[in-house]
Design a protein around this motif. Structure first.
Motif, short mmCIF file in Angstrom:
data_model
loop_
_atom_site.label_atom_id
_atom_site.label_comp_id
_atom_site.label_asym_id
_atom_site.label_seq_id
_atom_site.Cartn_x
_atom_site.Cartn_y
_atom_site.Cartn_z
N ARG A 1 0.83 -1.20 0.00
CA ARG A 1 0.00 0.00 0.00
C ARG A 1 0.87 1.26 0.00
O ARG A 1 0.55 2.25 -0.64
N ALA A 2 1.99 1.20 0.71
CA ALA A 2 2.92 2.34 0.72
C ALA A 2 3.46 2.61 -0.68
O ALA A 2 3.53 3.76 -1.11
N VAL A 3 3.84 1.56 -1.39
CA VAL A 3 4.33 1.72 -2.76
C VAL A 3 3.26 2.36 -3.63
O VAL A 3 3.52 3.28 -4.41
N GLN A 4 2.02 1.88 -3.50
CA GLN A 4 0.92 2.42 -4.30
C GLN A 4 0.65 3.89 -3.97
O GLN A 4 0.41 4.71 -4.87
N LEU A 5 0.69 4.23 -2.68
CA LEU A 5 0.40 5.60 -2.26
C LEU A 5 1.49 6.56 -2.72
O LEU A 5 1.19 7.66 -3.20
N VAL A 6 2.74 6.17 -2.58
CA VAL A 6 3.84 7.03 -3.04
C VAL A 6 3.78 7.22 -4.55
O VAL A 6 3.98 8.32 -5.06
N ARG A 7 3.48 6.15 -5.27
CA ARG A 7 3.36 6.25 -6.73
C ARG A 7 2.20 7.17 -7.11
O ARG A 7 2.33 8.02 -8.00
N PHE A 8 1.05 6.99 -6.45
CA PHE A 8 -0.10 7.86 -6.73
C PHE A 8 0.23 9.33 -6.47
O PHE A 8 -0.10 10.21 -7.27
#
Length: 286
Positions: free
Chosen positions: A209-216
């Protein structure tokens, strides 16, 4: 102090003249006579809102409305369900890297469980004291100094996260959208299960989820800068433009075209020109 104008919104925005003494802390000051309903866009930081003006910001999520000084975990606003508004709002907004948030707050970001929490409930009398100090300060420079002294004191007294987690967070933010959880686990010498558990408990969200949030977050700011969705999708590590659209929809409840005009994001060029200061991290031993 600079004036931020976006449509009908006119805000006064102040920025510190020097970095915080604590790596992973950034802050900005806001004076807003009339804050119309504002959609909160998820951000990969813990948000600390220290209000001190005649009015008080109101933040509404699924659990109800909160007034006054607040704290919220990373990813606040996912799904586009959180709104903020108020009149005569004056506040210092602090963004805390999840790596240092546990020490500063005195509670793990995971304890916030994605909700908005009253700072009075979390800090008790200390929340009232910082509000009084900010109210009595004669300038934004003094307010930032008071805030930074408090954060530095709490950070020094609080428990650090595991160094392996600090390293993993650094890797995720250094190259938004490109980190792989299995590779992170190998780099720190942990199993995937152990990384997931420690990451979630100490930083407030699972590593994927952290990877997805930073990417977003990276993609959203590119959209605000006027870059087309197809180019943003390619540069941010999305499989294709449809993948970007689905991610934006999941995080904001709206489309990339709408996100490009979001007030919450548009102010960042003035309030957060460096997009935050990553907390320093050393490679894991071994």
């Amino acid at each position: 102090m600079r004036t931020f104008v976006h449509g009908a919104a006119v805000w006064d925005v102040a920025c510190p003249q020097r970095p915080s003494r604590v790596a992973g802390v950034t802050m900005a000051g806001f004076k807003v006579p009339d804050l119309a309903a504002l959609r909160m866009v998820p951000h990969p930081a813990v948000t600390l809102l220290l209000e001190f003006g005649a009015g008080a910001p109101v933040v509404e999520d699924a659990a109800g409305r909160r007034r006054g000084s607040l704290v919220a975990g990373p990813g606040l606003g996912s799904g586009g369900t959180v709104r903020a508004w108020g009149t005569d709002v004056e506040c210092v907004q602090v963004r805390l890297s999840p790596v240092i948030a546990r020490a500063v707050l005195g509670a793990a970001p995971a304890d916030l469980d994605g909700a908005v929490v009253s700072l009075d409930d979390l800090w008790g009398r200390e929340a009232a004291r910082i509000r009084e100090q900010l109210s009595e300060a004669r300038s934004w420079a003094e307010r930032f100094a008071v805030t930074d002294a408090l954060l530095a004191h709490r950070h020094a007294a609080g428990p650090p996260v595991d160094p392996e987690l600090a390293w993993a967070w650094h890797r995720i933010t250094a190259d938004p959208g490109m980190a792989r959880v299995d590779e992170l686990a190998d780099e720190v010498g942990w199993s995937r299960k152990r990384l997931w558990s420690r990451f979630r408990s100490q930083l407030g969200l699972p590593p994927k989820r952290a990877v997805q949030l930073v990417r977003f977050d990276h993609a959203a700011h590119r959209l605000v800068a006027g870059v087309g969705p197809a180019r943003v999708a390619a540069d941010a590590g999305y499989a294709d433009q449809s993948h970007l659209h689905r991610d934006v929809k999941a995080f904001t409840g709206t489309t990339p075209a709408t996100v490009a005009g979001e007030l919450f994001l548009a102010v960042d060029d003035i309030a957060w020109p460096d997009r935050g200061t990553p907390a320093r991290a050393r490679p894991p031993a071994g």
